[in-house]
Design a protein around this motif. Structure first.
Motif, PDB file in Angstrom:
ATOM      1  N   THR A   1      -7.477 -12.408  18.471  1.00  0.00           N
ATOM      2  CA  THR A   1      -8.397 -11.286  18.272  1.00  0.00           C
ATOM      3  C   THR A   1      -7.793 -10.252  17.349  1.00  0.00           C
ATOM      4  OG1 THR A   1      -9.787  -9.687  19.447  1.00  0.00           O
ATOM      5  CG2 THR A   1      -7.548  -9.928  20.234  1.00  0.00           C
ATOM      6  N   LYS A   2      -8.663  -9.478  16.704  1.00  0.00           N
ATOM      7  CA  LYS A   2      -8.216  -8.379  15.853  1.00  0.00           C
ATOM      8  C   LYS A   2      -8.039  -7.132  16.714  1.00  0.00           C
ATOM      9  CE  LYS A   2     -10.072  -7.763  11.743  1.00  0.00           C
ATOM     10  NZ  LYS A   2     -11.025  -7.371  10.660  1.00  0.00           N
ATOM     11  N   LEU A   3      -6.896  -6.490  16.596  1.00  0.00           N
ATOM     12  CA  LEU A   3      -6.612  -5.283  17.372  1.00  0.00           C
ATOM     13  C   LEU A   3      -7.100  -4.035  16.664  1.00  0.00           C
ATOM     14  CD1 LEU A   3      -2.956  -6.131  18.471  1.00  0.00           C
ATOM     15  CD2 LEU A   3      -5.038  -6.340  19.844  1.00  0.00           C
ATOM     16  N   LYS A   4      -6.941  -3.989  15.342  1.00  0.00           N
ATOM     17  CA  LYS A   4      -7.352  -2.804  14.596  1.00  0.00           C
ATOM     18  C   LYS A   4      -7.496  -3.127  13.120  1.00  0.00           C
ATOM     19  CE  LYS A   4      -6.159   1.993  13.523  1.00  0.00           C
ATOM     20  NZ  LYS A   4      -7.394   2.539  14.112  1.00  0.00           N
ATOM     21  N   PRO A   5      -8.614  -2.738  12.491  1.00  0.00           N
ATOM     22  CA  PRO A   5      -8.728  -2.792  11.032  1.00  0.00           C
ATOM     23  C   PRO A   5      -8.489  -1.409  10.436  1.00  0.00           C
ATOM     24  CG  PRO A   5     -10.895  -2.552  11.984  1.00  0.00           C
ATOM     25  CD  PRO A   5      -9.907  -2.459  13.132  1.00  0.00           C
ATOM     26  N   SER A   6      -8.210  -1.361   9.153  1.00  0.00           N
ATOM     27  CA  SER A   6      -8.070  -0.072   8.476  1.00  0.00           C
ATOM     28  C   SER A   6      -9.255   0.161   7.564  1.00  0.00           C
ATOM     29  CB  SER A   6      -6.778  -0.030   7.648  1.00  0.00           C
ATOM     30  OG  SER A   6      -6.949  -0.734   6.419  1.00  0.00           O
ATOM     31  N   GLU A   7      -9.399   1.394   7.135  1.00  0.00           N
ATOM     32  CA  GLU A   7     -10.328   1.716   6.061  1.00  0.00           C
ATOM     33  C   GLU A   7      -9.718   1.222   4.749  1.00  0.00           C
ATOM     34  OE1 GLU A   7     -13.332   3.059   6.429  1.00  0.00           O
ATOM     35  OE2 GLU A   7     -13.011   3.038   8.609  1.00  0.00           O
ATOM     36  N   PRO A   8     -10.539   0.915   3.728  1.00  0.00           N
ATOM     37  CA  PRO A   8      -9.983   0.436   2.458  1.00  0.00           C
ATOM     38  C   PRO A   8      -9.317   1.533   1.653  1.00  0.00           C
ATOM     39  CG  PRO A   8     -12.375   0.587   2.329  1.00  0.00           C
ATOM     40  CD  PRO A   8     -12.003   0.851   3.758  1.00  0.00           C
ATOM     41  N   MET A   9      -8.197   1.180   1.010  1.00  0.00           N
ATOM     42  CA  MET A   9      -7.479   2.096   0.125  1.00  0.00           C
ATOM     43  C   MET A   9      -8.051   1.990  -1.298  1.00  0.00           C
ATOM     44  SD  MET A   9      -5.250   2.947   2.478  1.00  0.00           S
ATOM     45  CE  MET A   9      -5.224   2.192   4.121  1.00  0.00           C
ATOM     46  N   GLU A  10      -7.555   2.830  -2.179  1.00  0.00           N
ATOM     47  CA  GLU A  10      -7.997   2.810  -3.572  1.00  0.00           C
ATOM     48  C   GLU A  10      -7.538   1.564  -4.317  1.00  0.00           C
ATOM     49  OE1 GLU A  10      -8.718   7.066  -5.701  1.00  0.00           O
ATOM     50  OE2 GLU A  10      -6.683   6.341  -5.605  1.00  0.00           O
ATOM     51  N   GLN A  11      -6.390   1.013  -3.916  1.00  0.00           N
ATOM     52  CA  GLN A  11      -5.844  -0.173  -4.558  1.00  0.00           C
ATOM     53  C   GLN A  11      -5.449  -1.178  -3.483  1.00  0.00           C
ATOM     54  OE1 GLN A  11      -3.375   0.602  -8.283  1.00  0.00           O
ATOM     55  NE2 GLN A  11      -2.839   2.405  -7.073  1.00  0.00           N
ATOM     56  N   ALA A  12      -4.962  -2.324  -3.935  1.00  0.00           N
ATOM     57  CA  ALA A  12      -4.499  -3.361  -3.008  1.00  0.00           C
ATOM     58  C   ALA A  12      -3.316  -2.856  -2.187  1.00  0.00           C
ATOM     59  CB  ALA A  12      -4.089  -4.607  -3.791  1.00  0.00           C
ATOM     60  N   ILE A  13      -3.117  -3.454  -1.015  1.00  0.00           N
ATOM     61  CA  ILE A  13      -1.874  -3.256  -0.260  1.00  0.00           C
ATOM     62  C   ILE A  13      -1.004  -4.469  -0.545  1.00  0.00           C
ATOM     63  CG2 ILE A  13      -0.805  -2.838   1.967  1.00  0.00           C
ATOM     64  CD1 ILE A  13      -3.393  -1.702   2.970  1.00  0.00           C
ATOM     65  N   THR A  14       0.172  -4.215  -1.104  1.00  0.00           N
ATOM     66  CA  THR A  14       1.007  -5.317  -1.600  1.00  0.00           C
ATOM     67  C   THR A  14       2.040  -5.799  -0.596  1.00  0.00           C
ATOM     68  OG1 THR A  14       2.478  -3.701  -2.654  1.00  0.00           O
ATOM     69  CG2 THR A  14       0.716  -4.644  -4.017  1.00  0.00           C
ATOM     70  N   ARG A  15       2.615  -4.887   0.186  1.00  0.00           N
ATOM     71  CA  ARG A  15       3.685  -5.262   1.114  1.00  0.00           C
ATOM     72  C   ARG A  15       3.574  -4.428   2.381  1.00  0.00           C
ATOM     73  NH1 ARG A  15       6.360  -9.867   0.349  1.00  0.00           N
ATOM     74  NH2 ARG A  15       8.328  -9.038   1.100  1.00  0.00           N
ATOM     75  N   CYS A  16       4.202  -4.911   3.479  1.00  0.00           N
ATOM     76  CA  CYS A  16       4.231  -4.147   4.726  1.00  0.00           C
ATOM     77  C   CYS A  16       5.461  -4.542   5.522  1.00  0.00           C
ATOM     78  CB  CYS A  16       2.963  -4.371   5.541  1.00  0.00           C
ATOM     79  SG  CYS A  16       2.775  -6.049   6.199  1.00  0.00           S
ATOM     80  N   CYS A  17       5.859  -3.674   6.461  1.00  0.00           N
ATOM     81  CA  CYS A  17       6.986  -3.982   7.346  1.00  0.00           C
ATOM     82  C   CYS A  17       6.971  -3.019   8.522  1.00  0.00           C
ATOM     83  CB  CYS A  17       8.324  -3.892   6.606  1.00  0.00           C
ATOM     84  SG  CYS A  17       8.728  -2.251   5.961  1.00  0.00           S
ATOM     85  N   PHE A  18       7.650  -3.408   9.611  1.00  0.00           N
ATOM     86  CA  PHE A  18       7.860  -2.553  10.778  1.00  0.00           C
ATOM     87  C   PHE A  18       9.315  -2.118  10.818  1.00  0.00           C
ATOM     88  CE2 PHE A  18       4.310  -5.292  12.143  1.00  0.00           C
ATOM     89  CZ  PHE A  18       3.391  -4.330  12.541  1.00  0.00           C
TER      90      PHE A  18
END
Length: 363
Positions: free
Chosen positions: A302-319
């Motif tokens: 299941t999906k826990l949370k979506p975000s609103e769209p940003m102006e550009q792509a999201i390229t990378r992420c980390c915790f």
């Protein structure tokens, strides 16, 4: 504990950026890279402070200290004269490895601010990972020259070279396992105990090219929590794969980073640019070319949370190491080619995320 109003809470003071740039009202990292952001990584738990490192196509690697309040302080920057494709931390948090387009990997000593070359290939180096094993420690680099190399930092020559079937496009390491995705949808699992060696090649569950891979970070690996990985493709789809599934139905794929098209009910489909597993909950985040991130529970599907769209792509992420902070980079990802590269500011945002990533299933 984080201070009230800081990264340990889910409430914020107002941010100076507009809603279109920062629709989630997250904390913004100061002095971001000047070109597309290609690598993002938090320091390991071996150091007391949260340091964030980012690599970019502007040829630079930057390091910030992240305070409990959400404030970021630039610590240092290195220009290596070539676009940066990946970064990785040394286990004690004193050094950062840098993989770049000039066919070299470097080691950046943060205390002395010195950079030395520690690895080389015959083509750009796409991935780098530090491996701390029971009987050895080495740097693993994957390149577009179709090799995977392992390096003892004391020697100019690799201690091992493994031929890949195609160019290395993505990789992840969680000792004693490594997973490498190549061009041509190749997928290879390596076991790292004793010495690195191929464990098995896997038929890709995805029809289109792999963009990213991340190994499960479940703390207790057991029959109830088996080893596996998530694989993301350019076709807006993620595969959850177990290395030794007890039931073939345990492996599954799901659609993500898609939106309803303008006509005829067709969906706009976007690449999954990066996947990161939460270090405590074992849930995951995906980011994509559609400029959104989503949090998922793979076990509850299941999906826990979506975000609103940003102006550009999201390229990378980390915790960060204790799963309190989610970092994500917003910049052009070249999915539409150079003609669509409008000159917009790049951003790195920080979000307090611990509660949002709690699984739906009982633990």
């Amino acid at each position: 504990m984080f201070s009230q109003g800081g990264l340990g809470t889910t409430t914020f003071s107002s941010n100076t950026t507009t809603a279109t740039v920062n629709p989630m009202k997250d904390f913004e990292v100061v002095s971001p890279p000047e070109d597309s952001i290609s690598a993002l990584s938090f320091s390991p738990e071996s150091i007391s402070t949260n340091l964030l490192v980012a690599g970019s196509w502007d040829n630079c690697v930057r390091c910030w200290e992240v305070e409990q309040t959400g404030k970021t302080n630039p610590k240092s920057m290195q220009n290596i004269q070539a676009p940066v494709l990946d970064v990785a931390w040394y286990d004690d948090g004193t050094k950062v490895f840098i993989a770049s387009c000039d066919k070299a990997a470097r080691c950046w000593d943060l205390a002395s601010n010195q950079v030395i070359q520690v690895a080389g290939h015959d083509a750009p180096i796409k991935t780098c990972h530090w491996i701390k094993a029971n009987n050895y420690a080495c740097l693993m680099t994957g390149s577009w020259d179709k090799t995977l190399k392992f390096w003892d930092l004391r020697s100019p020559n690799p201690i091992m070279t493994i031929q890949l079937p195609e160019r290395c496009y993505c990789a992840d390491v969680d000792y004693p396992m490594a997973v490498v995705g190549t061009a041509g949808r190749g997928l290879i699992i390596y076991q790292l105990e004793g010495k690195p060696q191929e464990f098995k090649r896997v038929d890709s569950p995805l029809k289109y090219q792999h963009r990213c891979v991340a190994i499960f970070r479940d703390k207790k690996k057991s029959p109830e929590n088996p080893v596996g990985y998530a694989l993301g493709s350019v076709e807006g789809r993620v595969a959850i794969q177990y290395v030794n599934p007890t039931n073939p139905k345990d492996n599954f794929t799901f659609k993500c980073h898609r939106s309803n098209g303008a006509t005829g009910g067709y969906q706009d489909i976007y690449a999954v640019n990066d996947i990161a597993f939460h270090p405590v909950h074992g849930t995951l985040a995906t980011v994509g070319s559609d400029g959104t991130f989503s949090f998922w529970d793979k076990d509850a599907r299941t999906k826990l949370k979506p975000s609103e769209p940003m102006e550009q792509a999201i390229t990378r992420c980390c915790f960060n190491h204790n799963g309190q902070i989610f970092a994500y980079s917003v910049s052009y990802d070249w999915a539409k080619g150079h003609e669509f590269n409008t000159v917009k500011k790049n951003h790195i945002f920080l979000r307090p995320c611990f509660d949002e990533l709690k699984p739906r299933t009982a633990t």
